[in-house]
Write a protein that holds these residues in place. Structure first.
Motif, PDB file in Angstrom:
ATOM      1  N   ILE A  49       1.069  -1.145   0.100  1.00 40.42           N
ATOM      2  CA  ILE A  49      -0.117  -0.033   0.118  1.00 40.42           C
ATOM      3  C   ILE A  49       0.790   1.343   0.060  1.00 40.42           C
ATOM      4  O   ILE A  49       0.482   2.128  -0.523  1.00 40.42           O
ATOM      5  CB  ILE A  49      -0.910   0.030   1.250  1.00 40.42           C
ATOM      6  N   SER A  91      -5.843  -1.308   7.187  1.00 43.56           N
ATOM      7  CA  SER A  91      -6.169  -1.879   6.084  1.00 43.56           C
ATOM      8  C   SER A  91      -6.017  -3.408   5.827  1.00 43.56           C
ATOM      9  O   SER A  91      -6.728  -3.881   5.169  1.00 43.56           O
ATOM     10  CB  SER A  91      -4.901  -0.984   5.065  1.00 43.56           C
ATOM     11  N   ASN A 108      -9.092  -5.370   4.514  1.00 48.37           N
ATOM     12  CA  ASN A 108      -8.947  -5.970   2.956  1.00 48.37           C
ATOM     13  C   ASN A 108      -8.552  -7.262   3.005  1.00 48.37           C
ATOM     14  O   ASN A 108      -8.532  -7.893   1.736  1.00 48.37           O
ATOM     15  CB  ASN A 108      -8.117  -4.619   2.392  1.00 48.37           C
ATOM     16  N   GLU A 124      -2.096   2.441  10.338  1.00 44.38           N
ATOM     17  CA  GLU A 124      -2.962   2.563   9.067  1.00 44.38           C
ATOM     18  C   GLU A 124      -2.838   1.473   8.296  1.00 44.38           C
ATOM     19  O   GLU A 124      -3.756   0.884   7.671  1.00 44.38           O
ATOM     20  CB  GLU A 124      -2.346   3.989   8.185  1.00 44.38           C
TER      21      GLU A 124
END
Length: 432
Positions: A369, A385, A389, A381
């Motif tokens: 990412i 994620s 995901n 973060e």
């Protein structure tokens, strides 16, 4: 009438509560754990008992005690394999008819038989990675003098180890432990492995569980090549000029890179002292995992350890602490980076993977990412994620652990990775 007797490495009276008067194939669902089973010539069942999962195999009394002893010896030699719990003999059904003895072992948490691995639609190189893991296991067994006699994917369990797999011996009933194996013994074991693996992969292909691009014979041949390459690296004799002594350190560094420590080297020179010959004498697997354990107390697979050590090195550089004591920096990395990252994952999702594997995948996700975003994504973060995901959509591995819904996983504490040790020398006998 024979009396039920349990010969065990560690005393556990709860074993007496299992329905030993029934043939294993007829045990009720309430005592069984729903785990994927590999192909076996014997009846095998998994049960939940005292917060852990046990594997039970019906087998003749003589073979049960023989395999129990071999598994204990391999555990003491630190060979990856299932941990033996005990042997149950003197079993009779309600009509007084004798039943076969049972070998009890601990279920290897987070492990899968090869068919379950392929059923998860993994990448096309899965077969190659499994073969690499099996080659390492076979070399380790042969180094300690163990002749397997029935090498196959079916007799092996696999655990994720960063981007690779780690292989564990699960069936030793055809094996034998010698002081040293002859080249012929090793060659026969390897040839049998190749034949069995090609057959197993062809069976997977027939069941449409294997990618069409996989060459079954090529994979079998790859096992032989990988084994030969690794065996030569670990045991081969190397000669060089006396002024090339740096090659001694280079040989050791190469073995460390492969994940092995060299405990002893045989170094000789010729009569005129112009040529040096070296050969490793004592080679132990687990170089990276031992180093990480010394620094942090984390007991993980070797490739996982390599990844965590790389992250530790990055942390050390980022905090400009290269000149500080390494164990102190490692302690701070553990408390300020590793543990907070694992705790940031919702507790009900943590059990899907071992903590070290979970951290490894989070690092992979962070790289992915960050590249997409064109910036260095912070760890909080990244974790959010990854959880939303990736992790939430992974196959639920509660069944792999044999846990009932809502049941606490005894293998996963908040801070620690479980350390599974070999049983003690004494046997304990329970009887009714």
């Amino acid at each position: 009438m024979d009396q039920l007797q349990i010969t065990s490495a560690t005393p556990n009276s709860a074993l007496l509560d299992l329905p030993w008067r029934l043939p294993l194939a007829e045990w009720p669902d309430e005592v069984l754990a729903a785990l994927p089973r590999g192909i076996s010539r014997h009846v095998v069942r998994f049960v939940r008992l005292d917060g852990r999962v046990l594997a039970i195999k019906e087998i003749s009394e003589h073979v049960a005690f023989r395999e129990f002893g071999l598994l204990r010896q391999l555990n003491k030699l630190e060979i990856p394999g299932v941990v033996p719990v005990g042997v149950v003999t003197g079993r009779r059904d309600d009509a007084g008819e004798p039943l076969e003895a049972a070998l009890v072992t601990e279920h290897l948490a987070f492990s899968l038989p090869y068919r379950a691995v392929f059923s998860q639609s993994l990448r096309p190189d899965t077969a190659t990675r499994l073969i690499d893991a099996l080659a390492v296991l076979l070399v380790r067994l042969h180094l300690v003098g163990f002749y397997w006699g029935d090498v196959s994917l079916s007799n092996t369990l696999f655990r994720r180890d960063a981007h690779q797999f780690a292989a564990y011996l699960v069936d030793a009933e055809t094996g034998a432990l010698h002081r040293e194996l002859s080249p012929k013994q090793r060659e026969y074991d390897l040839d049998l492995a190749r034949t069995n693996i090609i057959g197993e992969l062809m069976d997977l292909a027939a069941g449409e569980l294997l990618d069409d691009e996989v060459d079954e014979i090529g994979i079998g041949d790859a096992l032989v090549s990988r084994y030969a390459e690794l065996w030569e690296a670990l045991t081969g004799v190397e000669s060089f000029d006396v002024d090339e002594r740096w090659r001694v350190e280079a040989r050791i560094a190469r073995l460390n890179q492969l994940g092995f420590d060299v405990g002893e080297l045989s170094i000789t020179t010729d009569i005129d002292g112009t040529t040096v010959r070296i050969r490793p004498q004592v080679v132990d697997a687990g170089h990276h995992s031992r180093r990480l354990f010394r620094l942090t107390g984390l007991d993980v697979q070797d490739n996982q350890a390599r990844r965590l050590l790389n992250d530790l090195d990055s942390y050390r550089a980022a905090t400009d602490r290269q000149d500080e004591d390494e164990p102190l920096v490692a302690h701070d990395w553990l408390q300020n980076v590793f543990h907070p990252t694992i705790r940031a994952v919702p507790r009900d999702l943590r059990r899907k993977l071992e903590p070290a594997q979970l951290y490894h995948e989070i690092l992979d996700h962070r790289w992915f990412i960050s590249e997409q975003a064109g910036r260095d994504v912070p760890m909080p973060e990244t974790v959010a994620s990854y959880v939303d995901n990736v992790l939430r959509h992974r196959p639920d591995e509660k069944a792999i652990l044999g846990l009932a819904p809502g049941e606490k996983d005894p293998e996963l504490d908040d801070d620690d990775v479980a350390d599974e040790g070999a049983p003690e020398d004494d046997h304990f006998h329970l009887s009714t």
